[in-house]
Design an enzyme around this catalytic site. Structure first.
Site, PDB file in Angstrom:
ATOM      1  CE  LYS A  52      -3.873  -2.367   2.128  1.00 19.58           C
ATOM      2  NZ  LYS A  52      -4.555  -2.808   3.346  1.00 19.58           N
ATOM      3  CD  GLN A  96      -3.546  -4.595   6.501  1.00 20.62           C
ATOM      4  OE1 GLN A  96      -3.426  -3.640   5.753  1.00 20.62           O
ATOM      5  NE2 GLN A  96      -4.261  -5.658   6.157  1.00 20.62           N
ATOM      6  CG  ASP A 119      -9.534  -0.132   4.857  1.00 18.52           C
ATOM      7  OD1 ASP A 119      -9.194  -0.350   3.671  1.00 18.52           O
ATOM      8  OD2 ASP A 119      -8.873  -0.508   5.844  1.00 18.52           O
TER       9      ASP A 119
END
Ligand code: NAD
Length: 291
Positions: A52, A96, A119
């Protein structure tokens, strides 16, 4: 049969994003800024976070990687979330998953400022998605929608079957496919579904996200169907130097000859997930700077 190339599509989209970032910078603006929080040292999570961050650099974003030991307390993480929520030069961030067992994931996700939740996991953003309001769409389903659009897969009036009902893939996927614009008739299947094969054989579009290697076999697929394989697994292999290879939830070798479109693993859905995160970050940046 046409292979849906997520690697190529994601490279094209990255170029499009990079061109937008160049324009922003040329007009005197600052670069969009994404932060990734990693708690612990789960190897898969480390790989995801590194790619990422690398992708951010490729498109000209600013990126910050925030790593913490596995024994970080829930309180410390919530304090960090609060700080990131209020950091002026930060457009979006991700925490994460999975988090270490002693941290309540829901509590952390609920604490993220929905305007920075790139997200798209916050209930506020999921609710906006349900009602068709502009929001951050969870990255994997967003990437799949982008692939279907860019490859001209007809979705209107089609039977779509989604296997898996997770909050991050299966459930949002079923909503997006049934929404105005996609207009599919959707059936969602899960671990308690009976006669799964009877249902999958009806599917014009079969989206598979259950997390079991090579689960979908040729006898479960209608000839000419479009197959989207979300699963990703490392399996032992004597044919590679590393001693393993990646496979999906679909038995690609036997299913591919039967379909009209199929995503491979690797190089299908995976690369699109990261690109969707970049698209969401650009959206967050525009929202913050342009309103
Ligand atoms: P999950 O484990 O949260 O959910 C799995 C779902 O599959 C559950 O809803 C369960 O009810 C259903 N299921 C399990 N066994 C079943 C069966 N026999 N029949 C029908 N349904 C069944 O999984 P997830 O987070 O949605 O991930 C699914 C897969 O996708 C995993 O392999 C994961 O690694 C992969 N994944 C890939 C990406 C990517 O970017 N490529 C992103 C997210 C997840």
């Amino acid at each position: 049969m046409q292979v849906i190339d997520g690697k190529l599509t994601s490279a094209t989209i990255k170029q499009e994003i990079a061109a937008e970032v160049d324009k922003i910078k040329a007009n005197g603006g600052r670069a969009p800024h994404l932060a990734a929080v990693l708690v612990g040292n789960d190897p898969a999570s480390e790989t995801y976070v590194s790619s990422k961050v690398k992708s951010c650099k490729e498109v000209g974003f600013t990126s910050t990687e925030l790593r913490f030991p596995a024994d970080m307390s829930e309180e410390e993480l919530l304090q960090l979330v609060d700080k990131l929520n209020n950091q002026e030069d930060l457009d979006g961030y991700i925490v994460q998953l999975p988090l270490p067992k002693h941290i309540d994931e829901t509590k952390v996700l609920m604490a993220i400022n929905p305007d920075k939740d790139v997200d798209g996991f916050h209930p506020c953003n999921l609710g906006k998605m349900m009602t068709g309001l502009p929001t951050f769409i969870p990255a994997t389903p967003a990437g799949i929608m982008e692939l279907l659009t860019r490859y001209g897969v007809e979705t209107s009036g089609k039977q779509c079957v989604v296997i898996g009902r997770s909050n991050i893939v299966g459930t949002p996927m079923s909503v997006l496919m049934s929404r105005k614009g996609a207009d599919s008739t959707v059936t969602i299947c899960h671990s308690r579904t009976k006669n799964l094969k009877e249902i999958t054989l009806q599917a014009d579009i079969l989206i598979v996200a259950l997390g079991k290697p090579k689960f979908v076999t040729a006898d479960m697929v209608k000839p000419g169907a479009t197959i989207i394989d979300v699963g990703i697994h490392r399996v032992p292999s004597s044919e590679t130097k590393s001693g393993f290879r990646l496979v999906g939830d679909v038995d690609y070798a036997e299913v591919a000859p039967k379909c009209s479109f199929i995503t491979p693993v690797p190089g299908g859905v995976g690369p699109m997930t990261i690109v969707s995160l970049l698209q969401n970050t650009l959206k967050a940046y525009r929202f913050r700077t342009e309103g």
